[in-house]
Scaffold this motif. Structure first.
Motif, mmCIF file in Angstrom:
data_model
loop_
_atom_site.group_PDB
_atom_site.id
_atom_site.type_symbol
_atom_site.label_atom_id
_atom_site.label_comp_id
_atom_site.label_asym_id
_atom_site.label_seq_id
_atom_site.Cartn_x
_atom_site.Cartn_y
_atom_site.Cartn_z
ATOM 1 N N ASN A 43 -13.453 16.388 65.746
ATOM 2 C CA ASN A 43 -14.495 17.391 65.561
ATOM 3 C C ASN A 43 -14.819 18.103 66.874
ATOM 4 O O ASN A 43 -14.972 19.336 66.897
ATOM 5 N N ASP A 44 -14.908 17.358 67.964
ATOM 6 C CA ASP A 44 -15.172 17.972 69.272
ATOM 7 C C ASP A 44 -14.040 18.903 69.689
ATOM 8 O O ASP A 44 -14.276 19.991 70.234
ATOM 9 N N ILE A 45 -12.808 18.482 69.420
ATOM 10 C CA ILE A 45 -11.659 19.323 69.748
ATOM 11 C C ILE A 45 -11.692 20.606 68.922
ATOM 12 O O ILE A 45 -11.395 21.694 69.428
ATOM 13 N N GLN A 46 -12.084 20.492 67.654
ATOM 14 C CA GLN A 46 -12.177 21.671 66.792
ATOM 15 C C GLN A 46 -13.253 22.635 67.306
ATOM 16 O O GLN A 46 -13.065 23.852 67.285
ATOM 17 N N LYS A 47 -14.385 22.095 67.765
ATOM 18 C CA LYS A 47 -15.445 22.952 68.303
ATOM 19 C C LYS A 47 -14.984 23.686 69.563
ATOM 20 O O LYS A 47 -15.275 24.865 69.747
ATOM 21 N N THR A 48 -14.251 22.983 70.418
ATOM 22 C CA THR A 48 -13.710 23.611 71.618
ATOM 23 C C THR A 48 -12.750 24.733 71.252
ATOM 24 O O THR A 48 -12.762 25.808 71.862
ATOM 25 N N SER A 49 -11.943 24.495 70.230
ATOM 26 C CA SER A 49 -11.009 25.516 69.770
ATOM 27 C C SER A 49 -11.744 26.726 69.209
ATOM 28 O O SER A 49 -11.360 27.871 69.467
ATOM 29 N N GLU A 50 -12.793 26.485 68.446
ATOM 30 C CA GLU A 50 -13.581 27.595 67.903
ATOM 31 C C GLU A 50 -14.217 28.419 69.010
ATOM 32 O O GLU A 50 -14.281 29.656 68.924
ATOM 33 N N LYS A 73 -4.034 22.256 70.577
ATOM 34 C CA LYS A 73 -4.475 20.865 70.562
ATOM 35 C C LYS A 73 -5.314 20.591 69.315
ATOM 36 O O LYS A 73 -5.163 19.549 68.678
ATOM 37 N N ALA A 74 -6.173 21.526 68.964
ATOM 38 C CA ALA A 74 -6.994 21.369 67.762
ATOM 39 C C ALA A 74 -6.132 21.347 66.509
ATOM 40 O O ALA A 74 -6.370 20.545 65.591
ATOM 41 N N GLU A 75 -5.131 22.199 66.465
ATOM 42 C CA GLU A 75 -4.240 22.242 65.296
ATOM 43 C C GLU A 75 -3.468 20.933 65.137
ATOM 44 O O GLU A 75 -3.393 20.367 64.039
ATOM 45 N N ILE A 76 -2.935 20.429 66.233
ATOM 46 C CA ILE A 76 -2.153 19.193 66.187
ATOM 47 C C ILE A 76 -3.036 18.001 65.836
ATOM 48 O O ILE A 76 -2.650 17.136 65.035
ATOM 49 N N SER A 77 -4.241 17.940 66.405
ATOM 50 C CA SER A 77 -5.129 16.808 66.109
ATOM 51 C C SER A 77 -5.573 16.829 64.647
ATOM 52 O O SER A 77 -5.680 15.776 64.019
ATOM 53 N N MET A 78 -5.776 18.013 64.078
ATOM 54 C CA MET A 78 -6.149 18.094 62.670
ATOM 55 C C MET A 78 -4.984 17.672 61.780
ATOM 56 O O MET A 78 -5.177 16.945 60.801
#
Length: 100
Positions: A43-50, A73-78
């Motif tokens: 979730n934190d990685i997704q927020k950073t990506s946004e 990084k957000a795409e791969i982690s998801m």
């Protein structure tokens, strides 16, 4: 040879007591806390990506390379989290199909 006789001499009640001790010691709670922390990290990685996408859209990006890395990084982690979820669901379904 004495180990084998000790195993065969254990009663069902003793085995159930050992099982409950193991489950209470490290099993469920540790797994749940690890899973929650992994979900929070994604979730934190997704927020950073946004934030990086918003900076790109408004032209406020300082470093294009870092923004692209954050998005990837957000795409791969998801994708990894979804694969883990799919594997867990498949394992759960397989256990449900197991005949007793």
């Amino acid at each position: 040879m004495s180990d084998i006789t000790n195993i065969s001499g254990a009663s069902t009640a003793d085995l159930l007591k050992q099982k409950s001790k193991i489950e209470n010691a490290a099993g469920g709670d540790a797994f749940v806390s690890h899973l929650k922390s992994a979900i929070n990290e994604v979730n934190d990685i997704q927020k950073t990506s946004e934030d990086a996408i918003a900076d790109l859209a408004t032209g406020q990006v300082q470093n294009l390379h870092q923004a692209a890395l954050a998005i990837n990084k957000a795409e791969i982690s998801m994708k990894l989290m979804l694969e883990i979820r799919n594997k867990a669901l498949n394992a759960y379904k397989e256990i449900g199909r197991t005949q007793l």
